[in-house]
Design a protein around this motif. Structure first.
Motif, short mmCIF file in Angstrom:
data_model
loop_
_atom_site.label_atom_id
_atom_site.label_comp_id
_atom_site.label_asym_id
_atom_site.label_seq_id
_atom_site.Cartn_x
_atom_site.Cartn_y
_atom_site.Cartn_z
N SER A 29 -24.72 51.17 75.86
CA SER A 29 -24.49 52.17 74.81
C SER A 29 -23.05 52.63 74.77
O SER A 29 -22.44 52.72 73.70
N TRP A 30 -22.48 52.90 75.94
CA TRP A 30 -21.08 53.36 75.98
C TRP A 30 -20.11 52.25 75.59
O TRP A 30 -19.10 52.50 74.93
N ALA A 41 -20.20 51.97 71.88
CA ALA A 41 -19.57 53.16 71.29
C ALA A 41 -18.05 53.05 71.32
O ALA A 41 -17.37 53.37 70.33
N ILE A 42 -17.51 52.58 72.44
CA ILE A 42 -16.05 52.42 72.54
C ILE A 42 -15.55 51.39 71.55
O ILE A 42 -14.51 51.58 70.89
N VAL A 74 -24.30 57.19 71.87
CA VAL A 74 -24.27 57.92 73.15
C VAL A 74 -25.00 59.25 73.10
O VAL A 74 -25.04 59.98 74.09
#
Length: 245
Positions: free
Chosen positions: A99-100, A103-104, A244
């Motif tokens: 997920s992170w 997101a990045i 996130v």
């Protein structure tokens, strides 16, 4: 529920053809939030649902003459292997890390789009660079790991190459058809497809995907790019936040 799913499918199909992809995240959201499917079933069903709409829209884009196969093929060189690797590695990747990471990626691409939109003298790069291959890898991993369409990175890469919105959208739809078929086959072996939910969304998305390319072709490409590019950038950042939360 039937009418709601068809209407939502229509909106996603239109969005995919307008923005050159990115509808996978919306399909997943509808399937988990509205139809209450499990994540694994939603991932498989999302790709299954997206294929017909992408195929119809791809053909419509092809008829307009906006498709640029060379640029799409450059991205597919790395996107296809990444899709296969991502599908095989998906069961072993912790959900939080995934997920992170996504997101990045969304934030970086979104900021790039916004900078291009509001820069006084944006740089034009008419030839594909090494970054196109990186974006292909990112897109393939998104398809392979979570059943997302991967349209955001591909669309961003094509526009960074110098394609305007109509040409980038057409070329992106071509690349996404290939990735979605591969991803669907791989995910179908790991999860069950919800045929009823997928069929209703598919029906609506087919109509939206068939109509939208003809509408887009009536507008000035430069004006359309100026309007939709920052919209795509903001949507990528919004999707990053959703990853996130």
């Amino acid at each position: 529920m039937t009418i709601v799913l068809i209407l939502l499918g229509f909106l996603v199909g239109a969005f995919i053809m307008t923005m050159g992809g990115g509808g996978g995240a919306f399909y997943l959201g509808i399937m988990t939030g509205v139809a209450h499917l499990s994540p694994s079933t939603a991932a498989a069903t999302s790709l299954f649902t997206a294929i017909p709409a992408l195929a119809v829209g791809c053909y419509s884009h092809y008829r307009t003459g906006n498709m640029r196969f060379h640029a799409g093929n450059r991205i597919l060189l790395t996107a296809v292997p990444a899709t296969i690797v991502g599908s095989l590695a998906a069961p072993y990747i912790p959900e939080l890390i995934y997920s992170w990471a996504i997101a990045i990626i969304f934030v970086v691409l979104g900021v790039q789009m916004l900078r291009q939109s509001f820069a006084r003298h944006p740089k034009k790069t008419g030839q594909p660079t090494w970054f196109a291959y990186v974006l292909g890898i990112i897109s393939g991993l998104m398809v392979g790991i979570a059943g997302l369409s991967g349209g955001g990175p591909i669309m961003a890469g094509l526009m960074l190459m110098g394609l305007d919105m109509p040409h980038a959208a057409a070329t992106s739809s071509y690349a996404l058809v290939a990735l979605s078929i591969i991803g669907c086959l791989l995910h179908a072996t790991q999860g069950t497809i919800a045929w009823t939910v997928g069929g209703l969304l598919m029906l609506g998305s087919l109509v939206g995907a068939a109509i939208t390319p003809r509408i887009l072709n009536r507008f000035d490409p430069r004006l359309l790019t100026a309007i939709l590019r920052p919209v795509l950038g903001v949507l990528l950042i919004v999707m990053a936040v959703n990853q996130v939360l």
